[in-house]
Design a protein around this motif. Structure first.
Motif, PDB file in Angstrom:
ATOM      1  N   UNK B 133      10.342 -17.055  -2.707  1.00  0.00           N
ATOM      2  CA  UNK B 133       8.950 -17.008  -3.609  1.00  0.00           C
ATOM      3  C   UNK B 133       9.593 -16.395  -5.041  1.00  0.00           C
ATOM      4  N   UNK B 134       8.778 -16.950  -6.225  1.00  0.00           N
ATOM      5  CA  UNK B 134       9.351 -16.512  -7.196  1.00  0.00           C
ATOM      6  C   UNK B 134       8.861 -14.903  -7.570  1.00  0.00           C
ATOM      7  N   UNK B 135       9.589 -14.214  -8.481  1.00  0.00           N
ATOM      8  CA  UNK B 135       9.095 -12.815  -8.647  1.00  0.00           C
ATOM      9  C   UNK B 135       7.968 -12.869  -9.602  1.00  0.00           C
ATOM     10  N   UNK B 136       6.567 -13.474  -9.196  1.00  0.00           N
ATOM     11  CA  UNK B 136       5.547 -13.268  -9.696  1.00  0.00           C
ATOM     12  C   UNK B 136       4.447 -12.856  -8.791  1.00  0.00           C
ATOM     13  N   UNK B 137       3.255 -12.985  -9.169  1.00  0.00           N
ATOM     14  CA  UNK B 137       2.075 -12.638  -8.097  1.00  0.00           C
ATOM     15  C   UNK B 137       1.957 -13.657  -7.169  1.00  0.00           C
ATOM     16  N   UNK B 139      -0.707 -15.310  -6.683  1.00  0.00           N
ATOM     17  CA  UNK B 139      -1.527 -16.255  -7.305  1.00  0.00           C
ATOM     18  C   UNK B 139      -0.545 -17.288  -8.231  1.00  0.00           C
ATOM     19  N   UNK B 140       0.230 -16.557  -9.085  1.00  0.00           N
ATOM     20  CA  UNK B 140       1.131 -17.472  -9.902  1.00  0.00           C
ATOM     21  C   UNK B 140       2.003 -18.196  -9.255  1.00  0.00           C
ATOM     22  N   UNK B 176      -6.838 -10.435  -0.467  1.00  0.00           N
ATOM     23  CA  UNK B 176      -6.947  -9.352  -1.156  1.00  0.00           C
ATOM     24  C   UNK B 176      -5.683  -8.815  -2.116  1.00  0.00           C
ATOM     25  N   UNK B 178      -3.922 -11.168  -3.967  1.00  0.00           N
ATOM     26  CA  UNK B 178      -3.290 -12.183  -4.882  1.00  0.00           C
ATOM     27  C   UNK B 178      -2.699 -11.872  -6.097  1.00  0.00           C
ATOM     28  N   UNK B 179      -2.781 -10.463  -6.710  1.00  0.00           N
ATOM     29  CA  UNK B 179      -2.187 -10.192  -8.000  1.00  0.00           C
ATOM     30  C   UNK B 179      -0.914  -9.490  -7.712  1.00  0.00           C
ATOM     31  N   UNK B 180      -0.658  -9.296  -6.455  1.00  0.00           N
ATOM     32  CA  UNK B 180       0.420  -8.205  -5.943  1.00  0.00           C
ATOM     33  C   UNK B 180       1.695  -9.354  -6.067  1.00  0.00           C
ATOM     34  N   UNK B 181       2.804  -8.689  -6.197  1.00  0.00           N
ATOM     35  CA  UNK B 181       4.099  -9.525  -6.318  1.00  0.00           C
ATOM     36  C   UNK B 181       4.388 -10.057  -4.913  1.00  0.00           C
ATOM     37  N   UNK B 183       6.969 -10.710  -3.831  1.00  0.00           N
ATOM     38  CA  UNK B 183       8.322 -10.158  -3.255  1.00  0.00           C
ATOM     39  C   UNK B 183       8.032  -9.108  -2.312  1.00  0.00           C
TER      40      UNK B 183
END
Ligand SMILES: Nc1ncnc2c1ncn2[C@@H]1O[C@H](COP(=O)(O)OP(=O)(O)OP(=O)(O)O)[C@@H](O)[C@H]1O
Ligand SMILES: [Mg+2]
Lengths: 627, 288
Positions: B133-137, B139-140, B176, B178-181, B183
């Motif tokens: 996974x990319x280092x993003x949330x 969702x992103x 709940x 979706x905005x968490x990293x 990673x």
């Protein structure tokens, strides 16, 4: 029995010696802060901290006037504002170019040129095949390293002779000096720092991010700018912050193109004075113990605090992405129109920007080198290099002598301390220990302190102790300047020595002390050698730290031979060609003599820089081969 | 007199130069150049692959059926990953890699000079051995590919995220956070998120290279379930070292040895009555 005890004693004693070495950086940082603060106190007391920081007038010439009070004529606000503006502009320009260049080097730099020549001219064919053999990646690495190694005074001359005339033509033939010129010169100067650190950051992003993005249908440019660059964010931001610190602290080059007026800027061509150049411009006029002198130290103190804040703020950059704030609640629309389209022209354009930035950096360096060589070589004569030096026709011989002294003395002191500190950090510290992280913070802090501050400190401490400015005081000052480089480079190479070698030595019953000196250090030789060469480069290129500790005085060979006398190093000599051009030759004109000498000296410095880079290149190459 | 020659294997340039042409052909967005109406999703014909002088694949021919799970098994170094990467041309990144023969996906030769790599990889997604996974949330991560394919409307992105997560059976776990990293998720969750991320652009085919080899048994089970539930909508090609896994989820299985495809058939047949002695030895564990 006795033997074992001796070993134990040796081991225990050695540990404390190494700890002391490691604490040198801490002592140095506190010493510098303390001394400069101490010297600023009279100014803060007499002028008032508020008046000093927020006063908008700086004119010590009014001190004798009845109309003005001392509290009104030492305000550094214009200088502070100028420093900030110049820094912001230079980082915006240079930082952007540097980050794009890093992207170019990591993602798109081809291994080799693939020029093809269809004509019949053998010469051209040969040149083309020669060009095609250049390893472009290594070439760019070297370009960045060379840019970083070129003395800042040479950048000053480059600004004066190349950038300022161009700006002048943009300014309807009026002067090109001022705020824009400072920003551009600084932009070039911070390029190598930001570019090489950003490159490291990009290279340390795991390859699988790139692969993941490509597998989702990204082009390489999309993957580079949308995934890899954001993943390297913290490293790139740290690089930019270091660039900011560098720009705020840079002195000599800025001084040469600034115009020097202590006023708020009104336009891109306003003459300005920054915090650093304020010190250089007036120090020579300041009497010992005068309010002006103390006010200049206070300027240095403000600068120091500013730089410390900037550099410490690197620790605030979050190392990895931790998520966004809040909880995302989806308000999706089941009937939303989802049509995938080909998009993403922006990354493709950015890719060309990156390539252009890479080309720009290469061009800048080659142009700078060519310019210096063309301007300087005609004026290099045997007499100028090694002839008898007089005040009216100074030669470089005294400068060779004092540069040599400075290198030898500074290394003789800094190497043992630096290597000792590195040994403590790599051999005695436990991983994650608090002490080590504190020591490391201080080493980084020391590395980030601007040269001019070292100069002030050297003046306050060493020049005073030795009864005046002299080569020796300059060498002592340089010890502090090169200490961080030596520690870091040595520590890195110590850590690269495989653990198994140490274990083998312990297994044979050797003590820690013996293991370090017989096994670890010899294997880290290349790193220490690199550190030494880098330090020599730093000393050769230094000017701001030396002008007030070692002094600025043209001198004769016999005088230069005694390190208790003043004698300019090569770079200081180069600076003096601008600051104090040899006067009074009515036929040729004074300033021109200064400039010709300057470029001849710059050629010598460039050759030295180039050779030092070459040595580092070969050391690193031989290390790579061994592994 | 001078000319630049680029020996770049990654063909961004080709991609762009032919984009317009394809846009016309495919009536607009240039991405739907594949025709998946037939029963065969991927057809491999006489493929030889070389890494420099080393031949890693030898005359491979196989038809991979649509909306089924096909497993590739074989000892280490036999060329499974290599073959998998040729299917979405990820091997273009490997210096000195050369492919001969023909691979048709959705009735298009993907090694044709005018192949659009973006379009290919949008339709042929990939999940790697190590979750990436990319280092993003969260969702992103899921929106990443849709965004690069021109979707920016929030409603549409929200819709895609929910659909992809539901498809990957992660909606309840992740709705709940979706905005968490991404990673911060466990390894198994990360891998399923990567599957959801691939699903976001509605690929026809998903390639998986040992997707569970870095995971614990429970996470492995979840991914196997997920594969089975996806079978109706996507074609899955999975490389695995775990023979039980192949037996559990694959419809078809291919056995490779030293760059050759030794045997390929229905999973039941391969595991119960292998025709080739070498295949039998491998499956029964008599093989190195
Ligand atoms: N980039 C490369 N360059 C050269 N040779 C390679 C490269 N990648 C793979 N190979 C070789 O090609 C052969 C097949 O490799 P591949 O990775 O496809 O094997 P695999 O079946 O996936 O093995 P594993 O089960 O260990 O993943 C091996 O002999 C390997 O050494
Ligand atoms: Mg593999």
């Amino acid at each position: 029995m006795i033997k074992i005890n001796k070993t134990k004693l040796q081991d225990a004693g050695a540990k404390y010696v190494f700890i002391v070495c490691a604490c040198m950086s801490i002592i140095a940082v506190f010493g510098i802060i303390g001394y400069i603060l101490y010297a600023s106190i009279p100014a803060f007391r007499d002028i008032g901290v508020f008046n000093f920081l927020f006063g908008t007038l700086w004119n010590h010439g009014l001190e004798d006037s009845d109309k003005w009070d001392i509290t009104q004529i030492y305000g550094i606000l214009p200088m502070f504002v100028n420093s900030i503006i110049v820094t912001v502009m230079s980082v915006a320009i240079g930082g952007t170019i540097a980050v794009f260049t890093a992207c170019f080097m990591v993602f798109w730099c081809p291994d080799k040129f693939h020029l093809r020549y269809a004509g019949k001219n053998k010469m051209i064919a040969k040149i083309v095949s020669w060009i095609n053999q250049i390893n472009l990646r290594a070439f760019f690495d070297q370009i960045i390293k060379l840019l970083a190694g070129i003395p800042s005074v040479i950048y000053g001359y480059f600004g004066l002779s190349v950038i300022v005339p161009i700006l002048s033509s943009l300014n309807n033939g009026n002067t090109g000096l001022g705020i824009l010129a400072c920003s551009l010169v600084l932009a070039v100067m911070i390029l190598p720092t930001v570019a090489s650190l950003s490159k490291n950051a990009l290279e340390s992003v795991p390859q699988h991010y790139m692969e993941g993005a490509l597998a989702l249908g990204n082009t390489k440019a999309q993957a580079a700018f949308n995934v890899v660059l954001p993943a390297a964010r913290s490293g790139v931001i740290s690089a930019l912050i270091l660039g900011i610190g560098r720009a705020v602290g840079e002195t000599m080059a800025v001084n040469m193109v600034s115009g020097g007026r202590a006023l708020f800027p009104e336009g891109l061509f306003s003459y300005i004075r920054t915090l650093t150049t304020n010190i250089v411009m007036e120090m020579s006029e300041a009497g010992v113990g005068s309010t002006l002198e103390s006010a200049l130290f206070a300027t240095g103190f403000v600068l120091l605090v500013l730089v410390l804040i900037i550099n410490l703020s690197i620790n605030l950059v979050p190392k990895e992405f931790k998520g966004k704030r809040g909880n995302k609640v989806l308000k999706g629309d089941a009937g939303a129109k989802i049509v995938f389209r080909k998009k993403g022209i922006v990354p493709e354009v950015l890719k060309y920007v990156a390539v252009a930035c890479g080309a720009f950096i290469a061009f800048t360096l080659l142009y700078l080198i060519a310019f210096v060589l063309v301007s300087g070589i005609p004026h290099i004569t045997w007499n100028f290099l090694f002839g008898e030096s007089t005040l009216m026709s100074p030669t470089l011989l005294p400068s060779f002598i004092s540069t040599g002294y400075t290198i030898l003395i500074a290394l003789a002191i800094a190497l043992p301390f630096g290597v000792g500190a590195a040994i403590y950090l790599s051999e005695y510290s436990k991983p994650g220990s608090k002490v080590v992280s504190v020591i490391r913070t201080f080493i980084d802090t020391l590395a980030g302190i601007p040269s001019i501050i070292f100069g002030l400190f050297g003046y306050l401490l060493f020049a005073t102790l030795l009864g005046g400015r002299c080569t020796l005081a300059g060498a002592f000052t340089m010890v502090l300047v090169i200490l961080p480089t030596i520690i870091r480079s040595t520590e890195e190479s110590l850590r690269a020595v495989p653990m198994s070698l140490r274990e083998a030595s312990y297994g044979l019953g050797a003590g820690k002390f013996r293991t370090i000196f017989k096994i670890v250090l010899p294997n880290a030789f290349a790193g220490i050698a690199t550190a030494t060469v880098l330090s020599i480069g730093r000393i050769v290129g230094e000017s701001a730290a030396l002008v007030y500790s070692a002094g600025m005085l043209r001198t004769t060979v016999p005088n230069a031979l005694n390190p208790m006398n003043m004698a300019p190093t090569l770079t200081v000599f180069l600076y003096m060609c601008w600051a104090e051009p040899v006067a009074a030759n009515p036929v040729t004109g004074a300033a021109e003599i200064g400039l010709n000498q300057a470029y001849a000296t710059a050629v010598v410095l460039l050759v030295i820089t180039f050779l030092l880079n070459l040595i580092v290149f070969f050391i690193e190459k031989s290390v790579k081969k061994k592994r | 007199m001078f000319s630049f020659r680029k020996k770049d294997t990654q063909t961004d340039k080709d991609v762009r130069s032919d984009r317009k042409k394809q846009n016309k052909q495919a009536g607009g967005n240039g991405l739907d150049l594949f025709d998946f109406s037939g029963d065969v999703a991927i057809s491999v014909r006489d493929v030889d692959l070389y890494y420099g002088n080393f031949q890693a694949l030898k005359k491979i021919s196989m038809d991979i059926p649509k909306h089924q799970i096909t497993a590739m098994i074989g000892p280490s170094g036999c060329g499974k990953s290599t073959l998998l990467k040729t299917l979405n041309r990820m091997n273009d990144l490997v210096e000195g890699c050369r492919v001969e023969g023909e691979i048709r996906i959705g009735d298009k030769n993907i090694y044709a000079r005018d192949m659009d790599l973006s379009a290919l990889r949008k339709n042929v997604g990939m999940v790697f051995q190590k979750p990436n996974p990319f280092p993003m949330s969260v969702y992103d991560n899921i929106c990443y590919a849709p965004r690069t394919f021109g979707i920016h409307a929030k409603a549409a992105l929200d819709e895609i995220v929910e659909r992809s997560l539901r498809q990957a059976a992660m909606w309840d776990e992740l709705k709940d956070r979706l905005n968490k990293s991404a990673l911060g998720l466990s390894g198994g969750q990360q891998q399923r998120l990567c599957i959801a991320r691939a699903l976001a652009v509605q690929p026809e085919i998903i390639l998986m290279d040992e997707p569970t080899s870095a995971l614990d048994p429970i996470s492995t089970g979840k991914i196997e379930e997920l594969c089975l539930s996806l079978r109706d909508s996507v074609t899955i090609v999975i490389v695995t070292h775990n023979m039980q896994q192949a037996a559990r989820i694959a419809d078809k299985t291919a056995f490779f040895l030293l760059g050759e495809m030794v045997e390929y058939g229905d999973t039941e047949q391969i595991f119960s009555a292998p025709k080739d002695k070498r295949c039998e030895d491998y499956i029964t564990g008599r093989f190195g």
